[in-house]
Design an enzyme around this catalytic site. Sequence first.
Site, PDB file in Angstrom:
ATOM      1  N   GLU A  96     -26.524  -3.149 -12.514  1.00 56.83           N
ATOM      2  CA  GLU A  96     -26.731  -2.525 -11.208  1.00 56.83           C
ATOM      3  C   GLU A  96     -25.364  -2.101 -10.671  1.00 56.83           C
ATOM      4  O   GLU A  96     -24.384  -2.814 -10.854  1.00 56.83           O
ATOM      5  CB  GLU A  96     -27.314  -3.511 -10.184  1.00 56.83           C
TER       6      GLU A  96
ATOM      7  N   ASN B 139     -20.468   3.458  -5.334  1.00 54.27           N
ATOM      8  CA  ASN B 139     -19.386   3.151  -6.281  1.00 54.27           C
ATOM      9  C   ASN B 139     -19.326   4.223  -7.381  1.00 54.27           C
ATOM     10  O   ASN B 139     -19.715   4.015  -8.523  1.00 54.27           O
ATOM     11  CB  ASN B 139     -19.583   1.750  -6.877  1.00 54.27           C
TER      12      ASN B 139
ATOM     13  N   TYR C 134     -19.304   3.961 -16.408  1.00 51.42           N
ATOM     14  CA  TYR C 134     -20.445   3.634 -17.280  1.00 51.42           C
ATOM     15  C   TYR C 134     -20.994   4.873 -17.970  1.00 51.42           C
ATOM     16  O   TYR C 134     -21.412   4.815 -19.125  1.00 51.42           O
ATOM     17  CB  TYR C 134     -21.559   2.968 -16.469  1.00 51.42           C
TER      18      TYR C 134
ATOM     19  N   ILE D  46     -17.923  -7.083 -13.731  1.00 47.38           N
ATOM     20  CA  ILE D  46     -16.759  -6.535 -14.462  1.00 47.38           C
ATOM     21  C   ILE D  46     -15.763  -6.042 -13.421  1.00 47.38           C
ATOM     22  O   ILE D  46     -16.149  -5.406 -12.429  1.00 47.38           O
ATOM     23  CB  ILE D  46     -17.136  -5.390 -15.440  1.00 47.38           C
ATOM     24  N   ALA D  47     -14.506  -6.391 -13.627  1.00 49.60           N
ATOM     25  CA  ALA D  47     -13.460  -5.878 -12.732  1.00 49.60           C
ATOM     26  C   ALA D  47     -12.120  -5.910 -13.460  1.00 49.60           C
ATOM     27  O   ALA D  47     -11.894  -6.735 -14.355  1.00 49.60           O
ATOM     28  CB  ALA D  47     -13.376  -6.696 -11.442  1.00 49.60           C
TER      29      ALA D  47
HETATM   30  C1  LIG Z   1     -14.971   0.143 -12.954  1.00 50.87           C
HETATM   31  C2  LIG Z   1     -13.681  -0.484 -13.528  1.00 50.87           C
HETATM   32  C3  LIG Z   1     -14.011  -1.859 -14.150  1.00 50.87           C
HETATM   33  C4  LIG Z   1     -13.139   0.444 -14.639  1.00 50.87           C
HETATM   34  O1  LIG Z   1     -12.046  -0.192 -15.281  1.00 50.87           O
HETATM   35  P1  LIG Z   1     -10.785   0.635 -15.849  1.00 50.87           P
HETATM   36  O2  LIG Z   1      -9.988  -0.293 -16.680  1.00 50.87           O
HETATM   37  O3  LIG Z   1     -10.089   1.323 -14.729  1.00 50.87           O
HETATM   38  O4  LIG Z   1     -11.546   1.726 -16.754  1.00 50.87           O
HETATM   39  P2  LIG Z   1     -10.960   2.564 -17.974  1.00 50.87           P
HETATM   40  O5  LIG Z   1      -9.495   2.810 -17.797  1.00 50.87           O
HETATM   41  O6  LIG Z   1     -11.402   1.937 -19.251  1.00 50.87           O
HETATM   42  O7  LIG Z   1     -11.722   3.962 -17.742  1.00 50.87           O
HETATM   43  C5  LIG Z   1     -12.673   4.495 -18.655  1.00 50.87           C
HETATM   44  C6  LIG Z   1     -13.266   5.746 -18.049  1.00 50.87           C
HETATM   45  O8  LIG Z   1     -13.974   5.449 -16.842  1.00 50.87           O
HETATM   46  C7  LIG Z   1     -13.871   6.558 -15.925  1.00 50.87           C
HETATM   47  N1  LIG Z   1     -13.068   6.166 -14.760  1.00 50.87           N
HETATM   48  C8  LIG Z   1     -12.381   5.018 -14.587  1.00 50.87           C
HETATM   49  N2  LIG Z   1     -11.752   5.021 -13.395  1.00 50.87           N
HETATM   50  C9  LIG Z   1     -12.034   6.201 -12.820  1.00 50.87           C
HETATM   51  C10 LIG Z   1     -11.650   6.808 -11.592  1.00 50.87           C
HETATM   52  N3  LIG Z   1     -10.846   6.168 -10.713  1.00 50.87           N
HETATM   53  N4  LIG Z   1     -12.141   8.031 -11.294  1.00 50.87           N
HETATM   54  C11 LIG Z   1     -12.949   8.686 -12.160  1.00 50.87           C
HETATM   55  N5  LIG Z   1     -13.350   8.167 -13.366  1.00 50.87           N
HETATM   56  C12 LIG Z   1     -12.880   6.945 -13.681  1.00 50.87           C
HETATM   57  C13 LIG Z   1     -13.119   7.655 -16.704  1.00 50.87           C
HETATM   58  O9  LIG Z   1     -14.116   8.398 -17.423  1.00 50.87           O
HETATM   59  C14 LIG Z   1     -12.283   6.813 -17.658  1.00 50.87           C
HETATM   60  O10 LIG Z   1     -11.873   7.537 -18.787  1.00 50.87           O
HETATM   61  P3  LIG Z   1     -10.523   8.425 -18.736  1.00 50.87           P
HETATM   62  O11 LIG Z   1      -9.447   7.579 -18.102  1.00 50.87           O
HETATM   63  O12 LIG Z   1     -10.275   8.738 -20.178  1.00 50.87           O
HETATM   64  O13 LIG Z   1     -10.864   9.617 -17.898  1.00 50.87           O
HETATM   65  C15 LIG Z   1     -12.560  -0.618 -12.439  1.00 50.87           C
HETATM   66  O14 LIG Z   1     -12.461   0.611 -11.744  1.00 50.87           O
HETATM   67  C16 LIG Z   1     -12.812  -1.711 -11.406  1.00 50.87           C
HETATM   68  O15 LIG Z   1     -12.446  -2.876 -11.607  1.00 50.87           O
HETATM   69  N6  LIG Z   1     -13.464  -1.368 -10.272  1.00 50.87           N
HETATM   70  C17 LIG Z   1     -13.737  -2.337  -9.205  1.00 50.87           C
HETATM   71  C18 LIG Z   1     -14.849  -3.284  -9.590  1.00 50.87           C
HETATM   72  C19 LIG Z   1     -16.143  -2.544  -9.887  1.00 50.87           C
HETATM   73  O16 LIG Z   1     -16.520  -1.596  -9.205  1.00 50.87           O
HETATM   74  N7  LIG Z   1     -16.866  -3.026 -10.914  1.00 50.87           N
HETATM   75  C20 LIG Z   1     -18.137  -2.447 -11.340  1.00 50.87           C
HETATM   76  C21 LIG Z   1     -19.243  -2.999 -10.533  1.00 50.87           C
HETATM   77  S1  LIG Z   1     -20.831  -2.376 -11.055  1.00 50.87           S
END
Ligand SMILES: CC(C)(COP(=O)(O)OP(=O)(O)OC[C@H]1O[C@@H](n2cnc3c(N)ncnc32)[C@H](O)[C@@H]1OP(=O)(O)O)[C@@H](O)C(=O)NCCC(=O)NCCS
Length: 143
Positions: free
Chosen positions: A103, A108, A115, A69-70
């Site tokens: 995982e 991270n 999650y 997921i990204a």
């Molecule tokens: C993890 C990832 C997919 C989250 O996607 P996203 O679209 O930013 O997530 P959302 O906006 O839906 O966030 C939902 C919640 O997650 C948490 N969250 C997301 N980004 C965060 C950050 N930078 N810091 C702290 N909490 C965070 C918060 O609880 C957030 O809710 P809130 O905004 O109401 O506080 C994104 O950060 C990503 O692509 N990361 C790089 C790839 C990666 O690490 N993938 C997972 C591998 S296991």
Amino acid sequence: MKIERMQVSDLKEVMEIEKASFKMPWKRAYFVYDMNRAQAYCMVARGNNRVLGYLIGWKVDDKLHIANIAVQPDERRKGIGGKLLKTILEIGKEIKCKGIFLEVRVSNRIAQNFYRKFGFVHTFTQKQYYHDGEEALILEKEL
Ligand SMILES: CC(C)(COP(=O)(O)OP(=O)(O)OC[C@H]1O[C@@H](n2cnc3c(N)ncnc32)[C@H](O)[C@@H]1OP(=O)(O)O)[C@@H](O)C(=O)NCCC(=O)NCCS
């Protein structure tokens, strides 16, 4: 923003996000392989004709495994990852999976927060899980 099935034509943008997001990005061929597998769920979040993010889920026996997921770096923290995750949780229930797991690198913390917000709990730590030797946390949620 809509969640749709991943198409081959999405892969150029998917690969750009993948390379910007991970230390050890998937190869394009891995996505193509999964897109042709009935047990794999490959979805994209699309908005303004752009791929904003994607999720790959694998059905493994009676569980779903989030394999990837990204979200596009400049589109993060806008609910896109959450929408992708909620979609796979719904699919998991529809296909009668008992749980969902993944995982995540111990370093991270952002993904771990993400999650946790959706009810995943840490159940296990896998030593030397990644090729570079980093540990993985196994996070799970019942469906
Ligand atoms: C993890 C990832 C997919 C989250 O996607 P996203 O679209 O930013 O997530 P959302 O906006 O839906 O966030 C939902 C919640 O997650 C948490 N969250 C997301 N980004 C965060 C950050 N930078 N810091 C702290 N909490 C965070 C918060 O609880 C957030 O809710 P809130 O905004 O109401 O506080 C994104 O950060 C990503 O692509 N990361 C790089 C790839 C990666 O690490 N993938 C997972 C591998 S296991």
